[in-house]
Structures are given as C-alpha cells and as structure tokens.
Design an enzyme around this catalytic site. Structure first.
Site, PDB file in Angstrom:
ATOM      1  N   ARG A  17     -84.666 108.825  59.216  1.00  0.00           N
ATOM      2  CA  ARG A  17     -84.502 110.283  59.212  1.00  0.00           C
ATOM      3  C   ARG A  17     -84.693 110.829  57.804  1.00  0.00           C
ATOM      4  NH1 ARG A  17     -81.816 110.387  55.494  1.00  0.00           N
ATOM      5  NH2 ARG A  17     -79.595 110.051  55.201  1.00  0.00           N
ATOM      6  N   HIS A  24     -74.135 115.816  52.425  1.00  0.00           N
ATOM      7  CA  HIS A  24     -72.693 115.663  52.177  1.00  0.00           C
ATOM      8  C   HIS A  24     -71.903 116.771  52.880  1.00  0.00           C
ATOM      9  CE1 HIS A  24     -73.011 112.202  49.528  1.00  0.00           C
ATOM     10  NE2 HIS A  24     -74.142 112.745  49.121  1.00  0.00           N
ATOM     11  N   ASP A  26     -71.747 116.466  56.521  1.00  0.00           N
ATOM     12  CA  ASP A  26     -71.376 115.950  57.855  1.00  0.00           C
ATOM     13  C   ASP A  26     -69.919 115.521  57.923  1.00  0.00           C
ATOM     14  OD1 ASP A  26     -71.930 113.629  56.305  1.00  0.00           O
ATOM     15  OD2 ASP A  26     -72.845 112.542  57.987  1.00  0.00           O
ATOM     16  N   GLY A 111     -82.253 101.152  51.713  1.00  0.00           N
ATOM     17  CA  GLY A 111     -81.400 101.699  50.655  1.00  0.00           C
ATOM     18  C   GLY A 111     -82.028 102.868  49.929  1.00  0.00           C
ATOM     19  N   GLY A 113     -82.272 106.076  51.290  1.00  0.00           N
ATOM     20  CA  GLY A 113     -81.832 107.388  51.748  1.00  0.00           C
ATOM     21  C   GLY A 113     -82.596 107.885  52.958  1.00  0.00           C
ATOM     22  N   SER A 115     -82.154 106.314  55.850  1.00  0.00           N
ATOM     23  CA  SER A 115     -81.321 105.863  56.944  1.00  0.00           C
ATOM     24  C   SER A 115     -81.851 104.635  57.685  1.00  0.00           C
ATOM     25  CB  SER A 115     -81.115 107.020  57.919  1.00  0.00           C
ATOM     26  OG  SER A 115     -80.044 106.718  58.710  1.00  0.00           O
ATOM     27  N   SER A 116     -82.204 103.634  56.893  1.00  0.00           N
ATOM     28  CA  SER A 116     -82.628 102.382  57.531  1.00  0.00           C
ATOM     29  C   SER A 116     -81.494 101.798  58.370  1.00  0.00           C
ATOM     30  CB  SER A 116     -83.103 101.386  56.474  1.00  0.00           C
ATOM     31  OG  SER A 116     -82.183 101.298  55.423  1.00  0.00           O
ATOM     32  N   ASP A 156     -76.677 110.587  60.344  1.00  0.00           N
ATOM     33  CA  ASP A 156     -77.830 109.696  60.526  1.00  0.00           C
ATOM     34  C   ASP A 156     -77.983 109.223  61.975  1.00  0.00           C
ATOM     35  OD1 ASP A 156     -77.917 110.115  57.835  1.00  0.00           O
ATOM     36  OD2 ASP A 156     -77.181 108.141  57.285  1.00  0.00           O
ATOM     37  N   TYR A 205     -70.534 107.168  46.883  1.00  0.00           N
ATOM     38  CA  TYR A 205     -70.426 107.863  48.177  1.00  0.00           C
ATOM     39  C   TYR A 205     -68.955 107.954  48.628  1.00  0.00           C
ATOM     40  CZ  TYR A 205     -71.325 109.142  53.049  1.00  0.00           C
ATOM     41  OH  TYR A 205     -71.336 109.789  54.257  1.00  0.00           O
TER      42      TYR A 205
HETATM   43  C1  GLA Z   1     -75.526 109.145  54.085  1.00  0.00           C
HETATM   44  C2  GLA Z   1     -74.466 109.067  55.166  1.00  0.00           C
HETATM   45  C3  GLA Z   1     -74.430 110.352  55.996  1.00  0.00           C
HETATM   46  C4  GLA Z   1     -74.364 111.597  55.126  1.00  0.00           C
HETATM   47  C5  GLA Z   1     -75.423 111.529  54.031  1.00  0.00           C
HETATM   48  C6  GLA Z   1     -75.314 112.669  53.039  1.00  0.00           C
HETATM   49  O1  GLA Z   1     -76.807 109.152  54.648  1.00  0.00           O
HETATM   50  O2  GLA Z   1     -74.739 107.989  56.022  1.00  0.00           O
HETATM   51  O3  GLA Z   1     -73.337 110.299  56.891  1.00  0.00           O
HETATM   52  O4  GLA Z   1     -73.082 111.782  54.614  1.00  0.00           O
HETATM   53  O5  GLA Z   1     -75.346 110.311  53.300  1.00  0.00           O
HETATM   54  O6  GLA Z   1     -75.638 113.866  53.660  1.00  0.00           O
END
Ligand code: GLA
Length: 350
Positions: A17, A24, A26, A111, A113, A115-116, A156, A205
C-alpha cells in the site's frame, strides 16, 4: 468429495500500500487515504496432511521456517528465523484446516514503508480460509502483529484487504468506516525508495504511539481533537505530536476532494504541508528523506511529494503530471504504481 491428495495449491496476491495522506493517524482514531498498489507479494499455499506449516520466501533464500499448525502462542515472538513470525502469528489466529507449505515471492522492497508485512499477512489469512470482510481480515492481521510485539494500527491490513482498483480508500478509524475515492485527476503516482530501512520494532514508531497515548490521556483521542483542544497540552513535545495528528486529519478530506475534483495544485500543496508536519511536528523523517523529497519536488511536472507510511526512512510518494518523469531516470529505485483490488475485493469479485 475430493480426496486430500487432490487438493491443488492455491495462491493469493497481497498488495502493498501507498498512503497518500494521513500518516500516524490510524492509532489515534483519525483519518487516512491509502491505496492498495500493484507492487506486492504472491503467496502460494500447498496443503498437506501433516499438522505442520513450512514457509519459505524468495527474500530469505536458505532460511525456511517450520512450526506446528497450532503453535504455542507464547513461542511465536521467539520463532526463528524472525522474518516468519508474522506469518506464524496469522496462522495461529486463522487456524487453517490443514498444514502445508507457504511460499512468498515479493516485488515489494522490505522495510520501506510500503507495507510488506500487511501484504504478506492478508495473503496468508486469505489462504488460511479467513472469509470475513476487510475489517475482520484487518483485525486478525493487526492482532497477529501485536502478538509478535509490533504495536501497529489498522491502516495497512485494512487497505491491503479492502482497497479497490482505480480508487483510494478513505478510512475513518473512529467509526472504522471506509469509502472509496476516485482519483479523477490526470496524475501519476510514483513511489521512490530512499533505501533507508527501518524496523517498526526498533524505530521510534512505538515511542510515537506512546507519546500520542500520553497526549490523548489529557485531551481525548487525537483524531477527534481540534486545534483548540490541544492548547490544553502543557508539554510542548506532546503538543507538537498532537498538532500533527489534528492537522493531518484535516488534510485527508481536503486532499480527497482535491484528487476527486482534479485540483492538482491543491493536492500538491496538501502533500507538501503533510510532509512538513511529519518532519517538524512528528519528527518522523530523516535527513536522507528530507534531501530526496526536496530533490523530487524540484523536478518539472512534480505536483507534490511526501514520505509515506511510518517514516524514519522508507519511501516517498510523488504525484506527478503523466509522463513528467521516468522512475528509471532516478538513481534510487522508484516505481509508477496504480491502485488495485485488495484481497477481499478480489475474492468478492470471484
Ligand atoms: C505503519 C503502521 C500503520 C500506520 C503507519 C503510519 O505503516 O503499520 O499502522 O501507523 O505506519 O501512518
């Protein structure tokens, strides 16, 4: 009835995605506008009679994992090799009927960003026979991440499961309702990999999640707070964190409107504002990301650019006029991406 031996192997595409707006937010009951994209993982599952699961990945050649079909939950966070923990946690929650062999092939940089992790999780859930809607799948995948100690929100897995082709997904994390947003603007979306890797377990995070919780303890969920509410935060650091979440949520609907009406100037401005807020108020960027974002913005035809996902490295998303630049012309990896169906939308379409 088919005999067990005749069961064919099945496969599932788990999309990665790109979050266009709303980072930040969700885990703060806010808003976001991600899309499931055509970079992702293909997971194949070959069932067998044994009550064991084997899993291998192109990304980790020579490092296969093996665990019982019904693993001891306590043991999952210590499973070796570590890359297989999330899939094992999904299996432990999804409780498939049969053991078997999973194999993961990926076109997603890990890794980075994009969303693997959720891409793998939603595909494994689907192959395990989890047949709920996107929210059910997403909650299971989030629970799996939490089981291995990664405190992620629902962004994600919800879009990787519930995204729709050609559209971004507006998610309201307070009501957990979703709405598809058509991208009417003639625009291309390009993701650029900074090459700077991070791991959500070891990056800041979890610190940001804790800071937002501390702020929410004073003013309530930040995604529902207003500029006025956060004046009550005495701690300047918590106030900045909260200010990012409040301003970012406001940008989501403005950005969705700009995209759906084709107002590229406004969309680009909102992306730049979002990035600034993530850099200055949320401190989720790095010098490498700052430098690259600046370079990308100065290219002709670029409408806007921002970090996407958790930050602390990873990818930048760029909106550009069609054909403005060739991703291959950059000296870092970059891809043109388009919104695709998530796993549940794909299942629903048969
Ligand atoms: C990562 C987390 C998500 C979200 C994003 C930031 O991808 O897995 O839940 O918090 O960071 O938007």
């Amino acid at each position: 009835m088919a005999t067990f031996e005749s069961r064919p192997s099945t496969s599932c595409f788990g999309p990665g995605r790109v979050n266009l707006m709303g980072d930040h937010t969700d885990y703060n009951q806010g808003l976001a506008l991600p899309m499931a994209v055509d970079l992702g993982v293909v997971v194949t599952f070959e069932p067998w009679e044994e009550e064991r699961v084997n899993i291998s990945s192109d990304a980790y050649p020579g490092e296969p994992a093996s665990f019982p079909l019904d693993p001891d939950v306590e043991s999952i966070p210590d499973l070796e090799p570590a890359w297989a923990r999330l899939a094992a946690a999904v299996v432990s929650l999804a409780r498939p009927e049969h053991g078997g062999r999973f194999h993961i092939a990926s076109t997603l940089p890990r890794g980075s960003g994009l969303s693997s992790s959720a891409a793998v999780a939603v595909a494994v859930a689907e192959l395990c026979g989890v047949d709920g809607d996107a929210l059910v799948v997403a909650r299971l995948c989030q629970a799996a991440e939490h089981r291995i100690g990664v405190p992620v929100g629902l962004l994600d897995p919800l879009v990787c499961a519930g995204g729709h082709a050609g559209q971004a997904l507006r998610i309201d994390f307070a009501s957990l309702s979703t709405r598809s947003v058509t991208i009417a603007a003639a625009v291309e979306c390009i993701v650029v990999d900074s090459g700077q890797r991070r791991d959500l377990r070891t990056s800041a995070y979890a610190t940001r999640v804790a800071e937002c919780e501390a702020a929410a303890a004073v003013v309530g969920p930040l995604g529902l707070a207003t500029d006025v509410d956060i004046i009550g935060l005495r701690d300047p650091l918590l106030r900045r964190r909260a200010r990012h979440v409040v301003s970012e949520c406001a940008r989501v609907d403005d950005f969705a409107h700009a995209l759906s009406t084709g107002d590229l100037a406004d969309a680009g401005h909102l992306m730049d504002e979002s990035h600034r807020s993530l850099a200055e108020d949320f401190e989720a960027t790095t010098p490498v990301i700052e430098d690259l974002t600046g370079q990308l913005r100065s290219r002709p035809g670029v409408v806007g650019a921002r970090m996407t996902g958790a930050g602390f490295g990873g990818c930048i998303v760029v909106l550009a006029e069609p054909g403005a630049f060739d991703p291959a012309s950059l000296d870092v990896p970059a891809w043109r991406v388009v919104p695709v169906d998530g796993t549940v939308a794909r299942r629903d379409r048969g």
